[in-house]
Design a protein around this motif. Structure first.
Motif, PDB file in Angstrom:
ATOM      1  N   ARG A  69      40.209  13.919   6.391  1.00  0.00           N
ATOM      2  CA  ARG A  69      39.741  13.070   7.496  1.00  0.00           C
ATOM      3  C   ARG A  69      39.434  13.849   8.763  1.00  0.00           C
ATOM      4  N   ASN A  70      39.948  15.061   8.855  1.00  0.00           N
ATOM      5  CA  ASN A  70      39.661  15.865  10.042  1.00  0.00           C
ATOM      6  C   ASN A  70      38.234  16.424  10.018  1.00  0.00           C
ATOM      7  N   LEU A  71      37.545  16.348   8.877  1.00  0.00           N
ATOM      8  CA  LEU A  71      36.154  16.781   8.794  1.00  0.00           C
ATOM      9  C   LEU A  71      35.238  15.614   9.159  1.00  0.00           C
ATOM     10  N   SER A  72      34.354  15.864  10.092  1.00  0.00           N
ATOM     11  CA  SER A  72      33.459  14.811  10.569  1.00  0.00           C
ATOM     12  C   SER A  72      32.314  14.580   9.588  1.00  0.00           C
ATOM     13  N   LEU A  73      31.876  13.343   9.531  1.00  0.00           N
ATOM     14  CA  LEU A  73      30.710  13.005   8.710  1.00  0.00           C
ATOM     15  C   LEU A  73      29.397  13.239   9.459  1.00  0.00           C
ATOM     16  N   ALA A  74      29.482  13.804  10.643  1.00  0.00           N
ATOM     17  CA  ALA A  74      28.279  14.057  11.430  1.00  0.00           C
ATOM     18  C   ALA A  74      27.328  15.016  10.722  1.00  0.00           C
ATOM     19  N   SER A  75      27.856  15.924   9.924  1.00  0.00           N
ATOM     20  CA  SER A  75      27.002  16.884   9.219  1.00  0.00           C
ATOM     21  C   SER A  75      26.563  16.382   7.845  1.00  0.00           C
ATOM     22  N   SER A  76      26.804  15.121   7.563  1.00  0.00           N
ATOM     23  CA  SER A  76      26.464  14.607   6.236  1.00  0.00           C
ATOM     24  C   SER A  76      24.963  14.622   5.969  1.00  0.00           C
ATOM     25  N   ASP A  77      24.133  14.523   7.008  1.00  0.00           N
ATOM     26  CA  ASP A  77      22.683  14.598   6.797  1.00  0.00           C
ATOM     27  C   ASP A  77      22.288  15.945   6.198  1.00  0.00           C
ATOM     28  N   ASP A  78      22.855  17.021   6.753  1.00  0.00           N
ATOM     29  CA  ASP A  78      22.554  18.355   6.231  1.00  0.00           C
ATOM     30  C   ASP A  78      23.056  18.511   4.801  1.00  0.00           C
ATOM     31  N   LEU A  79      24.235  17.980   4.531  1.00  0.00           N
ATOM     32  CA  LEU A  79      24.790  18.077   3.174  1.00  0.00           C
ATOM     33  C   LEU A  79      23.967  17.262   2.182  1.00  0.00           C
ATOM     34  N   MET A  80      23.526  16.073   2.591  1.00  0.00           N
ATOM     35  CA  MET A  80      22.700  15.258   1.692  1.00  0.00           C
ATOM     36  C   MET A  80      21.364  15.943   1.425  1.00  0.00           C
ATOM     37  N   ARG A  81      20.816  16.607   2.436  1.00  0.00           N
ATOM     38  CA  ARG A  81      19.566  17.350   2.238  1.00  0.00           C
ATOM     39  C   ARG A  81      19.779  18.442   1.190  1.00  0.00           C
ATOM     40  N   LEU A  82      20.912  19.133   1.263  1.00  0.00           N
ATOM     41  CA  LEU A  82      21.245  20.152   0.274  1.00  0.00           C
ATOM     42  C   LEU A  82      21.409  19.528  -1.110  1.00  0.00           C
ATOM     43  N   ALA A  83      22.053  18.374  -1.178  1.00  0.00           N
ATOM     44  CA  ALA A  83      22.219  17.688  -2.468  1.00  0.00           C
ATOM     45  C   ALA A  83      20.866  17.323  -3.063  1.00  0.00           C
ATOM     46  N   TRP A  84      19.946  16.843  -2.224  1.00  0.00           N
ATOM     47  CA  TRP A  84      18.617  16.495  -2.733  1.00  0.00           C
ATOM     48  C   TRP A  84      17.878  17.740  -3.226  1.00  0.00           C
TER      49      TRP A  84
END
Length: 185
Positions: A69-84
């Motif tokens: 929970r200490n990791l923010s979901l703010a960077s999830s856009d970058d991670l989703m781009r990597l997943a795609w």
């Protein structure tokens, strides 16, 4: 019934033509650079793409399910781009692997299970990506002055479903090599 449909697909002239092209033969039997077989190199690339897409999805799913929970979901856009990007690597290498032996793939029942799992996983990835845009950051109710990310319940459910779908797709993909019939004549 299913076996009859699969045998019909295997006998379709277009698939036979694709399978007999020089390109398909090179994919199946050629070498990219000796001693590196084209087919097994493609399988390796396919595995790398799978590791990227599934690794990122499992990491985001774990976060959505309450871990780290200490990791923010703010960077999830970058991670989703990597997943795609990982998915696109898999899509491209998967199409090439399919071209190498289309009739044989279509005759393998487990291949169909894998494709269905992937379609639903991609739909679920899109749903999670949209849900991540709706994550709210609110003050922590304990009065500590910190902020808390509020994750929609649907996103948590979708995260669990996504993990199960990718697991099913991976297991199905592994079983294809063991359940494929011999190449059709």
């Amino acid at each position: 019934m299913i076996a009859a449909i699969l045998k019909w697909f295997a006998g379709v002239g277009v698939l036979r033509w694709i399978e007999e092209t020089d390109f398909a033969t090179w994919l199946r039997e050629g070498d990219i650079y000796e001693p590196f077989s084209t087919y097994y190199t493609l399988l390796g690339i396919h595995s790398i793409g799978m590791a990227i897409v599934v690794g990122v999805c499992v990491m985001l799913s774990a976060r959505l399910l309450g871990f780290q929970r200490n990791l923010s979901l703010a960077s999830s856009d970058d991670l989703m781009r990597l997943a795609w990007w990982g998915f696109y690597i898999n899509l491209a290498s998967g199409i090439l692997l399919y071209i190498a032996q289309p009739r044989r793939e279509l005759m393998t029942l487990v291949y169909w299970f894998k494709m269905i799992a992937i379609v639903f996983a991609v739909i679920t990835m899109s749903a999670i990506q949209k849900a991540l845009e709706k994550v709210e950051v609110v003050p922590n109710p304990d009065g500590s002055g910190t902020m808390v990310e509020v994750i929609p319940v649907r996103a948590r459910n979708a995260a669990l479903l996504l993990d199960l779908l990718w697991f099913f797709a991976i297991v199905s993909g592994r079983l294809i090599g063991y359940t494929q019939p011999p190449p059709p004549p």
